[in-house]
Motif scaffolding. Sequence first.
Motif, PDB file in Angstrom:
ATOM      1  N   GLY A   1       0.807  -1.209   0.000  1.00 57.78           N
ATOM      2  CA  GLY A   1       0.000   0.000   0.000  1.00 57.78           C
ATOM      3  C   GLY A   1       0.841   1.260   0.000  1.00 57.78           C
ATOM      4  N   LYS A   2       1.894   1.271   0.804  1.00 60.28           N
ATOM      5  CA  LYS A   2       2.773   2.439   0.851  1.00 60.28           C
ATOM      6  C   LYS A   2       3.556   2.618  -0.438  1.00 60.28           C
ATOM      7  CE  LYS A   2       2.089   4.219   4.928  1.00 60.28           C
ATOM      8  NZ  LYS A   2       1.609   5.614   5.048  1.00 60.28           N
ATOM      9  N   GLY A   3       3.828   1.521  -1.121  1.00 61.83           N
ATOM     10  CA  GLY A   3       4.647   1.593  -2.325  1.00 61.83           C
ATOM     11  C   GLY A   3       3.856   1.780  -3.605  1.00 61.83           C
TER      12      GLY A   3
ATOM     13  N   THR B   1      -1.837  -6.062  -6.464  1.00 65.73           N
ATOM     14  CA  THR B   1      -2.008  -4.883  -5.612  1.00 65.73           C
ATOM     15  C   THR B   1      -2.911  -3.824  -6.227  1.00 65.73           C
ATOM     16  OG1 THR B   1       0.097  -5.230  -4.474  1.00 65.73           O
ATOM     17  CG2 THR B   1      -0.801  -2.997  -4.448  1.00 65.73           C
ATOM     18  N   PRO B   2      -2.789  -3.480  -7.525  1.00 68.11           N
ATOM     19  CA  PRO B   2      -3.731  -2.494  -8.070  1.00 68.11           C
ATOM     20  C   PRO B   2      -5.192  -2.933  -7.942  1.00 68.11           C
ATOM     21  CG  PRO B   2      -1.850  -2.762  -9.533  1.00 68.11           C
ATOM     22  CD  PRO B   2      -1.749  -3.848  -8.512  1.00 68.11           C
ATOM     23  N   ALA B   3      -5.453  -4.225  -8.169  1.00 65.55           N
ATOM     24  CA  ALA B   3      -6.826  -4.717  -8.017  1.00 65.55           C
ATOM     25  C   ALA B   3      -7.264  -4.653  -6.564  1.00 65.55           C
ATOM     26  CB  ALA B   3      -6.924  -6.151  -8.551  1.00 65.55           C
ATOM     27  N   ILE B   4      -6.353  -4.981  -5.651  1.00 64.91           N
ATOM     28  CA  ILE B   4      -6.670  -4.904  -4.225  1.00 64.91           C
ATOM     29  C   ILE B   4      -6.993  -3.472  -3.837  1.00 64.91           C
ATOM     30  CG2 ILE B   4      -5.685  -5.161  -1.910  1.00 64.91           C
ATOM     31  CD1 ILE B   4      -4.088  -7.553  -3.037  1.00 64.91           C
ATOM     32  N   ALA B   5      -6.232  -2.523  -4.396  1.00 66.72           N
ATOM     33  CA  ALA B   5      -6.513  -1.116  -4.119  1.00 66.72           C
ATOM     34  C   ALA B   5      -7.898  -0.728  -4.598  1.00 66.72           C
ATOM     35  CB  ALA B   5      -5.451  -0.241  -4.785  1.00 66.72           C
TER      36      ALA B   5
ATOM     37  N   GLY C   1      -3.480  -5.248   5.768  1.00 63.84           N
ATOM     38  CA  GLY C   1      -2.269  -4.443   5.768  1.00 63.84           C
ATOM     39  C   GLY C   1      -2.367  -3.292   4.791  1.00 63.84           C
ATOM     40  N   PHE C   2      -2.960  -3.551   3.621  1.00 64.59           N
ATOM     41  CA  PHE C   2      -3.174  -2.478   2.645  1.00 64.59           C
ATOM     42  C   PHE C   2      -4.091  -1.413   3.245  1.00 64.59           C
ATOM     43  CE2 PHE C   2      -5.007  -0.274  -0.883  1.00 64.59           C
ATOM     44  CZ  PHE C   2      -3.997  -0.213  -1.831  1.00 64.59           C
ATOM     45  N   GLY C   3      -5.155  -1.859   3.909  1.00 67.81           N
ATOM     46  CA  GLY C   3      -6.054  -0.907   4.543  1.00 67.81           C
ATOM     47  C   GLY C   3      -5.384  -0.117   5.645  1.00 67.81           C
ATOM     48  N   TRP C   4      -4.512  -0.771   6.378  1.00 67.25           N
ATOM     49  CA  TRP C   4      -3.743  -0.091   7.423  1.00 67.25           C
ATOM     50  C   TRP C   4      -2.896   1.023   6.806  1.00 67.25           C
ATOM     51  CZ3 TRP C   4       0.829  -2.714  10.430  1.00 67.25           C
ATOM     52  CH2 TRP C   4       1.192  -1.919  11.509  1.00 67.25           C
ATOM     53  N   ALA C   5      -2.241   0.731   5.700  1.00 69.36           N
ATOM     54  CA  ALA C   5      -1.439   1.745   5.019  1.00 69.36           C
ATOM     55  C   ALA C   5      -2.304   2.879   4.494  1.00 69.36           C
ATOM     56  CB  ALA C   5      -0.653   1.111   3.873  1.00 69.36           C
ATOM     57  N   ALA C   6      -3.560   2.574   4.171  1.00 72.38           N
ATOM     58  CA  ALA C   6      -4.468   3.584   3.641  1.00 72.38           C
ATOM     59  C   ALA C   6      -5.060   4.467   4.722  1.00 72.38           C
ATOM     60  CB  ALA C   6      -5.579   2.911   2.841  1.00 72.38           C
ATOM     61  N   GLY C   7      -4.780   4.167   5.983  1.00 70.51           N
ATOM     62  CA  GLY C   7      -5.249   5.006   7.063  1.00 70.51           C
ATOM     63  C   GLY C   7      -6.296   4.379   7.959  1.00 70.51           C
TER      64      GLY C   7
ATOM     65  N   GLY D   1      18.772   6.309   0.691  1.00 69.03           N
ATOM     66  CA  GLY D   1      17.561   7.098   0.713  1.00 69.03           C
ATOM     67  C   GLY D   1      16.285   6.334   0.454  1.00 69.03           C
ATOM     68  N   ARG D   2      16.349   5.014   0.397  1.00 61.18           N
ATOM     69  CA  ARG D   2      15.165   4.276  -0.004  1.00 61.18           C
ATOM     70  C   ARG D   2      14.139   4.261   1.103  1.00 61.18           C
ATOM     71  NH1 ARG D   2      17.109  -1.167  -2.886  1.00 61.18           N
ATOM     72  NH2 ARG D   2      17.000  -1.839  -0.750  1.00 61.18           N
ATOM     73  N   ASP D   3      12.878   4.292   0.710  1.00 61.78           N
ATOM     74  CA  ASP D   3      11.784   4.196   1.661  1.00 61.78           C
ATOM     75  C   ASP D   3      10.799   3.183   1.138  1.00 61.78           C
ATOM     76  OD1 ASP D   3      10.429   5.435  -0.343  1.00 61.78           O
ATOM     77  OD2 ASP D   3      10.330   7.388   0.622  1.00 61.78           O
ATOM     78  N   ALA D   4       9.577   3.265   1.619  1.00 62.31           N
ATOM     79  CA  ALA D   4       8.600   2.247   1.220  1.00 62.31           C
ATOM     80  C   ALA D   4       8.324   2.255  -0.262  1.00 62.31           C
ATOM     81  CB  ALA D   4       7.290   2.471   1.981  1.00 62.31           C
ATOM     82  N   ASN D   5       8.487   3.396  -0.901  1.00 67.19           N
ATOM     83  CA  ASN D   5       8.223   3.441  -2.324  1.00 67.19           C
ATOM     84  C   ASN D   5       9.262   2.706  -3.139  1.00 67.19           C
ATOM     85  OD1 ASN D   5       5.924   4.938  -1.992  1.00 67.19           O
ATOM     86  ND2 ASN D   5       6.946   6.901  -2.205  1.00 67.19           N
ATOM     87  N   HIS D   6      10.335   2.244  -2.506  1.00 62.01           N
ATOM     88  CA  HIS D   6      11.371   1.521  -3.231  1.00 62.01           C
ATOM     89  C   HIS D   6      11.583   0.123  -2.678  1.00 62.01           C
ATOM     90  CE1 HIS D   6      12.589   5.102  -5.464  1.00 62.01           C
ATOM     91  NE2 HIS D   6      12.381   5.747  -4.343  1.00 62.01           N
ATOM     92  N   THR D   7      10.708  -0.328  -1.821  1.00 62.85           N
ATOM     93  CA  THR D   7      10.924  -1.623  -1.206  1.00 62.85           C
ATOM     94  C   THR D   7      10.417  -2.751  -2.080  1.00 62.85           C
ATOM     95  OG1 THR D   7      10.511  -2.952   0.728  1.00 62.85           O
ATOM     96  CG2 THR D   7       8.726  -1.591   0.039  1.00 62.85           C
TER      97      THR D   7
END
Length: 387
Positions: free
Chosen positions: A78-80, A150-154, A204-210, A367-373
């Motif tokens: 979700g974060k990525g 993941t896109p479908a899950i979103a 977990g995806f929902g958790w990342a979504a807030g 410098g990597r964060d969740a968007n690069h994991t």
Amino acid sequence: MPESSPRSTRDGAVDALRAFAILGVVLGHWLVTAFVADASGTQLRVTSPLKTMPELAPISWVLQTLAVFFLVGGYAAGKGLRPGEPWAPRLRRRLARFARPLPVLLAAWLPASAVLAWAGFSAETVRTLVELVLSPLWFLGVYVVLTAATPAIAAVWSRLGLWGAALLVAVTAAIDVGRFALDAPGWTGWATVLTGWLVPFYLGFGWAAGALGSRRAGFALLGGGAAATALLILFAGYPASMVGVPGAAVSNLSPPTLAAVAFGLAQTGLALLLHGPLTRWTRHARVSAAVSAANRSAMTIFLWHQTALLAVTAGALLAYGRLPGLHTAPDRPAWIIERLPWLAVCAGALAVLWALVRGLEGPRRAGRDANHTAGPLAGPYISQEAP
């Protein structure tokens, strides 16, 4: 103790949850996978202390941590997720860390199998040992499928929210009813490999979504999941063990049952409740460094921990013959005491393997964060602060 926050975008609590999940998997395999050597020392039979001492089932409640893996994997997915990013480049980026170490493990076991056969182990034993190395890799296959989706899950999350998780639980329950009450073909149960593990991944995806940020959500999942698990075990005939037991008619993991899903909901709730305390704990410099080290090596640990166990087991048998706790039947409580020192030996063997293959973990940029994991088994820069 001084505190540090070298990377404000990193969620140390999520990294800690992943590290604990890794520890649970490793210790679980090392503790409940028992080998019994025959008199000739050329054949090893696999069994489990949970088969001969079912009262040890609570050990599996502590060490079966797969739901936490998928929860954190969904959070990282979700974060990525980058709006508008093409599907194929996103999947390659997310799974890049699988590309190098996995083929090396598979290649290493080709000569290893030949060496075991040359050393005198029977063909059946060699086949069993190879299967023990390969069997945990199902996790990676499921994770690849969920990551690809993941896109479908979103899209489902945006439409259904938490009701999507309830639907997945209901589908898993229906599959179990078909298997156990309506005489549906056994192969239909394997659909729960996706529906069952998608539940914590989706949450977990929902958790990342807030969502799921409140303590009320954590307590609801923990209490509801624990109560449902207890009811299913006590009144619906599900096994008490949350891992497979050799010879058992039903396993909660192969494929995952409704009881395993309910247990995963309880683990999810506990993880959510621990997020705050773990956040404070991981702000300490030494703790943060240890958690980061564990996450950097997570893929190596996951892939090679069974090899470490088998190297110790086979090597000790060849060098010293049958040894208590390593090659003897787990048919008495004293076996657990005999087994514990071997866990340290296996840890040493795993450390040696880690030193040999650590270069295959891939380069890591500061410098990597969740968007690069790459996912739940990736390096330290895996997550941003939870909203």
